[in-house]
Design a protein around this motif. Structure first.
Motif, PDB file in Angstrom:
ATOM      1  N   MET B 224      12.915  58.303 -37.963  1.00  0.00           N
ATOM      2  CA  MET B 224      12.224  59.485 -36.926  1.00  0.00           C
ATOM      3  C   MET B 224      11.884  60.584 -37.830  1.00  0.00           C
ATOM      4  SD  MET B 224      11.829  60.679 -34.195  1.00  0.00           S
ATOM      5  CE  MET B 224      12.649  59.800 -32.578  1.00  0.00           C
ATOM      6  N   LEU B 225      12.472  60.979 -38.635  1.00  0.00           N
ATOM      7  CA  LEU B 225      11.859  62.200 -39.474  1.00  0.00           C
ATOM      8  C   LEU B 225      10.559  61.758 -40.163  1.00  0.00           C
ATOM      9  CD1 LEU B 225      12.245  65.041 -40.730  1.00  0.00           C
ATOM     10  CD2 LEU B 225      13.285  63.765 -42.688  1.00  0.00           C
ATOM     11  N   LEU B 226      10.352  60.577 -40.453  1.00  0.00           N
ATOM     12  CA  LEU B 226       8.988  59.823 -41.054  1.00  0.00           C
ATOM     13  C   LEU B 226       8.115  59.968 -39.700  1.00  0.00           C
ATOM     14  CD1 LEU B 226      10.228  56.742 -43.431  1.00  0.00           C
ATOM     15  CD2 LEU B 226       8.947  59.068 -44.050  1.00  0.00           C
ATOM     16  N   ALA B 227       8.347  59.517 -38.646  1.00  0.00           N
ATOM     17  CA  ALA B 227       7.578  59.396 -37.470  1.00  0.00           C
ATOM     18  C   ALA B 227       7.069  61.159 -37.360  1.00  0.00           C
ATOM     19  CB  ALA B 227       8.128  59.086 -36.204  1.00  0.00           C
ATOM     20  N   ILE B 228       7.954  61.927 -37.518  1.00  0.00           N
ATOM     21  CA  ILE B 228       7.457  63.224 -37.074  1.00  0.00           C
ATOM     22  C   ILE B 228       6.595  63.779 -38.182  1.00  0.00           C
ATOM     23  CG2 ILE B 228       8.352  65.873 -37.002  1.00  0.00           C
ATOM     24  CD1 ILE B 228      11.019  64.548 -35.702  1.00  0.00           C
ATOM     25  N   LYS B 229       6.779  63.348 -39.621  1.00  0.00           N
ATOM     26  CA  LYS B 229       5.919  63.819 -40.779  1.00  0.00           C
ATOM     27  C   LYS B 229       4.544  63.137 -40.142  1.00  0.00           C
ATOM     28  CE  LYS B 229       8.791  65.701 -43.398  1.00  0.00           C
ATOM     29  NZ  LYS B 229       9.588  65.310 -44.412  1.00  0.00           N
ATOM     30  N   GLY B 230       4.495  62.119 -39.920  1.00  0.00           N
ATOM     31  CA  GLY B 230       3.267  61.143 -39.754  1.00  0.00           C
ATOM     32  C   GLY B 230       2.561  61.936 -38.345  1.00  0.00           C
ATOM     33  N   PHE B 231       3.169  62.137 -37.531  1.00  0.00           N
ATOM     34  CA  PHE B 231       2.625  62.645 -36.197  1.00  0.00           C
ATOM     35  C   PHE B 231       2.067  64.100 -36.709  1.00  0.00           C
ATOM     36  CE2 PHE B 231       3.401  66.017 -32.970  1.00  0.00           C
ATOM     37  CZ  PHE B 231       2.481  65.552 -32.008  1.00  0.00           C
ATOM     38  N   PHE B 267      14.671  73.602 -48.477  1.00  0.00           N
ATOM     39  CA  PHE B 267      13.482  74.088 -47.507  1.00  0.00           C
ATOM     40  C   PHE B 267      12.734  72.768 -47.278  1.00  0.00           C
ATOM     41  CE2 PHE B 267      14.783  78.255 -49.491  1.00  0.00           C
ATOM     42  CZ  PHE B 267      15.491  78.864 -48.253  1.00  0.00           C
ATOM     43  N   LYS B 268      12.934  71.628 -47.688  1.00  0.00           N
ATOM     44  CA  LYS B 268      11.977  70.740 -47.756  1.00  0.00           C
ATOM     45  C   LYS B 268      11.217  70.514 -46.447  1.00  0.00           C
ATOM     46  CE  LYS B 268      11.426  65.850 -49.042  1.00  0.00           C
ATOM     47  NZ  LYS B 268      11.800  64.977 -48.233  1.00  0.00           N
ATOM     48  N   GLU B 269      12.218  70.498 -45.449  1.00  0.00           N
ATOM     49  CA  GLU B 269      11.428  70.122 -44.227  1.00  0.00           C
ATOM     50  C   GLU B 269      10.805  71.476 -43.430  1.00  0.00           C
ATOM     51  OE1 GLU B 269      11.408  67.162 -44.369  1.00  0.00           O
ATOM     52  OE2 GLU B 269      13.087  66.431 -45.098  1.00  0.00           O
ATOM     53  N   LEU B 270      10.963  72.557 -44.038  1.00  0.00           N
ATOM     54  CA  LEU B 270      10.616  73.672 -43.381  1.00  0.00           C
ATOM     55  C   LEU B 270       8.834  73.552 -43.119  1.00  0.00           C
ATOM     56  CD1 LEU B 270      11.597  76.098 -41.900  1.00  0.00           C
ATOM     57  CD2 LEU B 270      11.347  77.268 -44.299  1.00  0.00           C
ATOM     58  N   PRO B 271       8.228  73.468 -44.210  1.00  0.00           N
ATOM     59  CA  PRO B 271       6.848  73.239 -43.937  1.00  0.00           C
ATOM     60  C   PRO B 271       6.098  72.446 -42.736  1.00  0.00           C
ATOM     61  CG  PRO B 271       7.269  72.696 -46.128  1.00  0.00           C
ATOM     62  CD  PRO B 271       8.554  73.007 -45.283  1.00  0.00           C
ATOM     63  N   THR B 272       6.765  71.276 -42.682  1.00  0.00           N
ATOM     64  CA  THR B 272       6.009  70.260 -41.704  1.00  0.00           C
ATOM     65  C   THR B 272       6.432  70.829 -40.336  1.00  0.00           C
ATOM     66  OG1 THR B 272       7.226  68.396 -43.027  1.00  0.00           O
ATOM     67  CG2 THR B 272       6.651  68.058 -40.641  1.00  0.00           C
ATOM     68  N   PHE B 273       7.660  71.406 -40.030  1.00  0.00           N
ATOM     69  CA  PHE B 273       7.787  72.006 -38.857  1.00  0.00           C
ATOM     70  C   PHE B 273       7.119  73.411 -38.558  1.00  0.00           C
ATOM     71  CE2 PHE B 273      11.273  68.985 -39.502  1.00  0.00           C
ATOM     72  CZ  PHE B 273      11.186  68.306 -38.202  1.00  0.00           C
ATOM     73  N   THR B 274       6.698  74.070 -39.785  1.00  0.00           N
ATOM     74  CA  THR B 274       5.754  75.287 -39.446  1.00  0.00           C
ATOM     75  C   THR B 274       4.585  74.833 -39.058  1.00  0.00           C
ATOM     76  OG1 THR B 274       7.084  76.083 -41.040  1.00  0.00           O
ATOM     77  CG2 THR B 274       5.147  77.321 -40.472  1.00  0.00           C
ATOM     78  N   ILE B 276       3.588  72.218 -37.896  1.00  0.00           N
ATOM     79  CA  ILE B 276       3.158  71.396 -36.445  1.00  0.00           C
ATOM     80  C   ILE B 276       3.109  72.481 -35.392  1.00  0.00           C
ATOM     81  CG2 ILE B 276       5.859  70.828 -35.854  1.00  0.00           C
ATOM     82  CD1 ILE B 276       2.743  68.652 -35.078  1.00  0.00           C
ATOM     83  N   ILE B 277       4.148  73.467 -35.558  1.00  0.00           N
ATOM     84  CA  ILE B 277       3.931  74.647 -34.483  1.00  0.00           C
ATOM     85  C   ILE B 277       2.514  75.008 -34.483  1.00  0.00           C
ATOM     86  CG2 ILE B 277       4.910  76.789 -33.842  1.00  0.00           C
ATOM     87  CD1 ILE B 277       7.435  75.526 -34.881  1.00  0.00           C
ATOM     88  N   LEU B 278       1.951  75.479 -35.745  1.00  0.00           N
ATOM     89  CA  LEU B 278       0.932  76.160 -36.160  1.00  0.00           C
ATOM     90  C   LEU B 278      -0.411  75.315 -35.429  1.00  0.00           C
ATOM     91  CD1 LEU B 278       1.356  77.980 -39.537  1.00  0.00           C
ATOM     92  CD2 LEU B 278       1.397  79.198 -37.185  1.00  0.00           C
ATOM     93  N   VAL B 279      -0.334  74.172 -35.732  1.00  0.00           N
ATOM     94  CA  VAL B 279      -1.214  73.216 -35.352  1.00  0.00           C
ATOM     95  C   VAL B 279      -1.471  73.267 -33.813  1.00  0.00           C
ATOM     96  CG1 VAL B 279      -2.069  70.872 -35.344  1.00  0.00           C
ATOM     97  CG2 VAL B 279      -1.647  71.985 -37.482  1.00  0.00           C
ATOM     98  N   LEU B 280      -0.166  72.860 -33.317  1.00  0.00           N
ATOM     99  CA  LEU B 280      -0.408  72.611 -31.803  1.00  0.00           C
ATOM    100  C   LEU B 280      -0.675  74.144 -31.122  1.00  0.00           C
ATOM    101  CD1 LEU B 280       2.996  70.629 -31.349  1.00  0.00           C
ATOM    102  CD2 LEU B 280       0.818  70.040 -30.813  1.00  0.00           C
ATOM    103  N   LEU B 281      -0.482  75.021 -31.568  1.00  0.00           N
ATOM    104  CA  LEU B 281      -0.822  76.430 -31.134  1.00  0.00           C
ATOM    105  C   LEU B 281      -2.249  76.784 -31.440  1.00  0.00           C
ATOM    106  CD1 LEU B 281       2.226  78.869 -31.696  1.00  0.00           C
ATOM    107  CD2 LEU B 281       1.378  78.209 -29.499  1.00  0.00           C
ATOM    108  N   PHE B 282      -2.892  76.739 -32.701  1.00  0.00           N
ATOM    109  CA  PHE B 282      -4.065  77.124 -32.917  1.00  0.00           C
ATOM    110  C   PHE B 282      -5.035  76.107 -33.215  1.00  0.00           C
ATOM    111  CE2 PHE B 282      -0.881  80.416 -34.288  1.00  0.00           C
ATOM    112  CZ  PHE B 282      -1.249  81.435 -33.461  1.00  0.00           C
TER     113      PHE B 282
END
Ligand SMILES: Nc1ncnc2c1ncn2[C@@H]1O[C@H](COP(=O)(O)OP(=O)(O)O)[C@@H](O)[C@H]1O
Ligand SMILES: [Mg+2]
Lengths: 238, 304
Positions: B224-231, B267-274, B276-282
């Motif tokens: 699942m985490l890999l899928a989120i990274k890939g997405f 903090f390893k997973e922090l950048p991915t989630f930051t 994804i939010i930025l991309v979806l928004l902007f």
């Protein structure tokens, strides 16, 4: 060649075609004339298998087309120049033509000579073969849509308003090409709002109104009929 | 002092390339399926998990030859890809694309559960292809497996790009993603093309699992985490674009590596989630710009 028998099509409770019977014989150019919303595109989409009919039959020679999967129909000899062209916009002219030959991919050797023939018909396409389809002018895109249809070595081509949105000069260029194609043995069903241009090159024609065939005959007969003159040729007496 | 900085740089570059390769294999797979169907496949990471676990047990634990284990893993993944194709195509005709997306999340969770039953919930790995001895460059250490990962990934993605640009089957796939009706009219069987896209995506994921398991280990829940990274990578690059997915994957891997190097692995997973939010928004079309003007195919959820 193409034989539509009592074809009816509806979208939900909107009935778009009502008991339409229509025949195109080998080597003919048959015009299908009708104003916006008459059902021309529906008829062509039904032949292509994109819309299921509620009743009726479609035969291509001896083959019952409705029993064939939509993606099989190109291989059987029926090609479509769809409404709004529907090119593969993001791909090159060359790729679009090659994909037109998808159903003929077993006969790859013929692809180059077929493409050369299309370039002879529409020299503009050759000049622009590496350009993306969407960057071309409307007329060039229409030529490409016709070229893509011809690449499948069809027996019959169904064209949905190839003249739409084009300058009269480009229209006559494209219609000249249709006449040349017929001279090489192709059969054409030409759906058009532009009655004057299409009746000039057609052998026979059908008039479609609100999903019904209301008139049919030779192009000459229709050109001379008062009703066609009034409704579709934009004129009164001549 | 300088050699220390140079070593750090080499380390960061190599880690970025290694991690980025894994993400790229998933991101490209996500992108391929999206192009063909409009579906975002959140079960993409399961391809990686299934292949990694299969090779780990057949080759790692049971001592089968590596090539046989890989062949079995590929068959397992292809079978799984065919199942997913069937599931999503049946559903796509009946429910919205968002619905299908949620089903792929469900499929992913179900697969994790089944995998935990077949195997267990422990982490698994197997021996790297070329031994464990690291290669030293200055003070940087590089695992030979990392070279395998980067090399094979480069070959796979270059091969895929060649396939999509130069073969009739590849062009037909692109045609389907541009206009299914027009593709049908020239005789392209859309369903077969969808199956092909799932198959290729599955193979990419399987290659990822086989390559990275010796280095990163794998467990039933890794997917699942890999899928989120890939997405995220695919979105960042522009959904539907293969070069975009590759670029997005490398960028995310780089930010992650730097975060871990200068910050902390907490903090390893922090950048991915930051991201994804930025991309979806902007940046809904991504950096490279996928095929859709408005980013993901927009569905009006308020209209029923
Ligand atoms: N997808 C559709 N859904 C509902 N109604 C449609 C659809 N496509 C066409 N129609 C309706 O069917 C009729 C015939 O349309 P069409 O075949 O496009 O005509 P034409 O091509 O002659 O302009 C029109 O009334 C049109 O509104
Ligand atoms: Mg129309």
């Amino acid at each position: 060649m193409l034989d539509l028998r009592d074809l009816s099509v509806s979208y939900g409770n909107i009935s778009a075609l009502k008991n339409v019977s229509l025949k195109v014989e080998a080597g003919e150019i048959v015009a299908l004339i009708g104003s916006n919303g008459a059902g021309k595109s529906t008829l062509i989409k039904t032949c292509a298998g994109l819309v299921p009919p509620s009743a009726g039959e479609i035969f291509l020679n001896e083959t019952n087309l409705l029993k064939q999967a939509p993606s099989r129909r190109a291989a059987l000899g029926i090609a479509v120049v769809p409404e709004n062209r529907r090119l593969f916009d993001d791909m090159s002219v060359r790729d679009n033509l090659q994909l037109g030959a998808y159903s003929q991919r077993a006969h790859r050797s013929k692809m180059a000579s077929d493409m050369a023939e299309i370039f002879a018909l529409f020299p503009r396409l050759e000049e622009r073969q590496n350009q993306k389809a969407m960057t071309m002018s409307g007329g060039e895109q229409q030529m490409l849509a016709i070229g893509r249809a011809l690449m499948s070595r069809p027996q019959i081509v169904l064209m949905d308003e190839p003249s739409i949105g084009l300058a009269p000069k480009v229209v006559s260029q494209i219609f000249d090409a249709i006449v040349q194609m017929r001279a090489k043995g192709l059969t054409v069903l030409l759906a058009e709002q532009n009655a004057s241009a299409s009746l000039k090159i057609a052998d026979r024609a059908y008039v479609l109104e609100l999903g019904r065939v209301t008139m049919s005959g030779t192009a000459k007969e229709l050109k001379e009929s008062d009703k066609v003159r009034k409704l579709y040729l934009g004129g009164g007496a001549a | 002092m300088t050699s220390l900085i140079v070593s750090d740089l080499i380390q960061i570059v190599m880690t970025t390339l290694t991690v980025g390769s894994m993400y790229a294999l998933i991101a490209v797979g996500v992108s391929l399926i999206y192009s063909a169907t409009g579906v975002i496949n959140f079960a993409q990471g399961e391809f990686v998990m299934l292949s990694g676990m299969t090779v780990a047990s057949l080759y790692g634990s049971m001592g089968w030859p590596l090539t046989t284990a890989i062949a079995v893993a590929l068959v397992v993944v292809l079978f799984y890809a065919a199942l997913l194709t069937l599931l999503t195509s049946i559903l796509a005709a009946r429910i919205s694309l968002i619905g299908v997306l949620i089903i792929t999340i469900g499929a992913s969770i179900a697969t994790q559960g089944i995998a935990a039953r077949i195997w267990d919930s422990d982490t698994h790995r197997f021996a790297p292809f070329s031994g464990e001895d690291p290669i030293r460059i200055l003070d940087a250490t590089i695992s030979p497996q990392a070279l395998w990962i980067v090399g094979v990934t480069a070959i796979c993605i270059a091969g895929l790009i060649w396939f999509m640009r130069s073969t009739m089957a590849g062009k037909a796939m692109r045609a389907c993603s541009l206009d299914q009706a027009a593709a049908t009219m020239v005789g392209i069987p859309v369903k077969a093309t969808v199956l092909l896209s799932f198959t290729l995506s599955g193979l990419l994921g399987a290659v990822g699992g086989i390559l990275t398991t010796p280095l990163t280990t794998i467990d039933a829940n890794s997917g699942m985490l890999l899928a989120i990274k890939g997405f995220t990578a695919a979105m960042l690059g522009g959904m539907g674009s293969i070069p975009g997915a590759l670029f997005g994957a490398l960028l995310i891997a780089f930010v992650e590596t730097v975060t871990v190097t200068v910050g902390s692995s907490a903090f390893k997973e922090l950048p991915t989630f930051t991201i994804i939010i930025l991309v979806l928004l902007f940046l809904p079309r991504g950096l490279v710009g996928g095929r859709n003007e408005i980013g993901l195919q927009h569905e009006d959820l308020t209209r029923q």
